[in-house]
Scaffold this active site. Structure first.
Site, short mmCIF file in Angstrom:
data_model
loop_
_atom_site.label_atom_id
_atom_site.label_comp_id
_atom_site.label_asym_id
_atom_site.label_seq_id
_atom_site.Cartn_x
_atom_site.Cartn_y
_atom_site.Cartn_z
CB CYS A 1 -0.97 -0.01 1.17
SG CYS A 1 -0.21 0.10 2.81
CG HIS B 1 -4.55 0.12 3.82
ND1 HIS B 1 -3.84 -0.81 3.10
CD2 HIS B 1 -5.48 0.63 2.95
CE1 HIS B 1 -4.32 -0.88 1.86
NE2 HIS B 1 -5.31 -0.01 1.75
CG HIS C 1 -6.59 0.52 -1.86
ND1 HIS C 1 -6.85 -0.13 -0.67
CD2 HIS C 1 -7.55 0.05 -2.72
CE1 HIS C 1 -7.90 -0.92 -0.78
NE2 HIS C 1 -8.34 -0.84 -2.02
#
Length: 352
Positions: free
Chosen positions: A266, A314, A326
């Site tokens: 990520c 994240h 993402h």
């Protein structure tokens, strides 16, 4: 008939074992009836989904810890190289200064070991006395400068030695942290994959559908809150470049610790996207949250980074219209998703 009955018995037994394993691994999952091979209910699959997501979350947090330790190790390695070069330069300077000091000592010895002041007083010619007085004065200044340079260079060498020792210690600590984080990542991923492997194909598909449904509900609730009603900011020039880079990666696999060009995690995706736009940002989602300027969600604009979960484990890039790009997690690909489909911690702006 006996063979077929035996086969049916084996199937029933195997199914019971699998169901039993899942019910033991997943908290709150009731034991399955050994004689009932029916697929799990949605409620039980939701429990499995929660456990799988928990494990992937832990893996992602460990991944970011690994990335941070790896980044620190790289920085310390570069610093050690810089110190080593500085030591070499300082040692060369020290060798030149010692050679000059040796030359001065030899010159004094050739002069009969008398100090320059004494030799000056013995001059019989007044003109020679005044002419050589200036030379002696310059000699004193040169000697003082030489001694000062020797002392300063020795202090530099001592400081470099201490600094190098500290960097080596930090490097070793970060190597251990990196190894521990790597071990945790692999352990959590293995647990999640083992849990998923115990599900039938139709259960896996239903599990993914339940995940998508939960994400849709969370996104609808987020949008319904009116959080984006006043948001209408436009992406900056660099923001547009970062978005273009990130969206070109759609379809590429997630891989923990990766920062392209074939796979990403990520924060690897977001950091490389902004690097491609001409602005370097921290490598991990935690450091992006800690170091980059924060903005209110209402003031969010495309190109901003949305940080998720309480541990900032994240990150996704906002591309507008309530959507992010993402890299979700292992087994998935870089994709577009609802910005409100996960727990939002906050928003940061790399080019503020």
């Amino acid at each position: 008939m006996g063979a077929r009955a035996g086969a049916r018995g084996a199937v029933v037994t195997a199914t019971a074992v699998v169901c039993g394993i899942v019910s033991l691994v997943v908290p709150g999952v009731a034991h399955a009836d050994p004689a009932d091979p029916a697929p799990r209910s949605d409620k039980r699959l939701e429990e499995v989904a929660k456990e799988v997501n928990r494990l992937y979350r832990k893996a992602e947090a460990a991944t970011e810890a690994y990335n941070q330790a790896r980044g620190a190790s790289r920085k310390q390695s570069r610093e050690i190289v810089r110190i080593a070069r500085a030591v070499v330069d300082a040692q060369k300077r020290m060798d030149r200064l010692k050679a000059q000091a040796g030359a001065l000592a030899r010159a004094q010895y050739r002069g009969g070991s008398l100090p320059a002041e004494a030799q000056l007083l013995l001059r019989s010619d007044p003109e020679e006395f005044f002419r050589d007085a200036g030379t002696v004065r310059k000699g004193h200044q040169a000697t003082k400068g030489l001694i000062a340079s020797l002392s300063a260079t020795q202090r530099d060498l001592d400081r470099y030695a201490k600094s190098a020792n500290e960097q080596w210690k930090k490097l070793e600590e970060n190597r251990k942290r990196k190894a521990d984080a790597k071990k945790k990542v692999k352990a959590r991923l293995a647990e999640a994959k083992e849990l998923e492997s115990q599900l039938r194909d139709e259960e896996l598909e239903r599990l993914r559908e339940l995940e998508r449904e939960a994400a849709r509900k969370a996104q609808a609730k987020w949008l319904g809150s009116g959080v984006l009603d006043d948001a209408g900011g436009e992406a900056s020039k660099q923001g547009r470049k970062a978005i273009a880079y990130a969206t070109r990666q759609i379809g590429k696999d997630y891989e923990w610790g990766a920062e392209g060009p074939r796979t990403y995690d990520c924060s690897g995706l977001t950091s490389q996207a902004w690097l491609a736009a001409g602005r370097g940002i921290p490598r991990t989602s935690q450091e992006q949250w800690r170091q980059l300027p924060r903005v209110d969600i209402e003031d969010m604009r495309p190109g901003d980074l949305i940080i998720y979960h309480r541990d900032a484990s994240h990150v996704g890039m906002y591309v507008g219209d309530g959507t992010i790009v993402h890299a979700p997690r292992p087994g998935r690909q870089v994709t577009l998703a609802g910005a409100g489909s996960m727990e939002i911690l906050g928003v940061v702006r790399p080019d503020k």
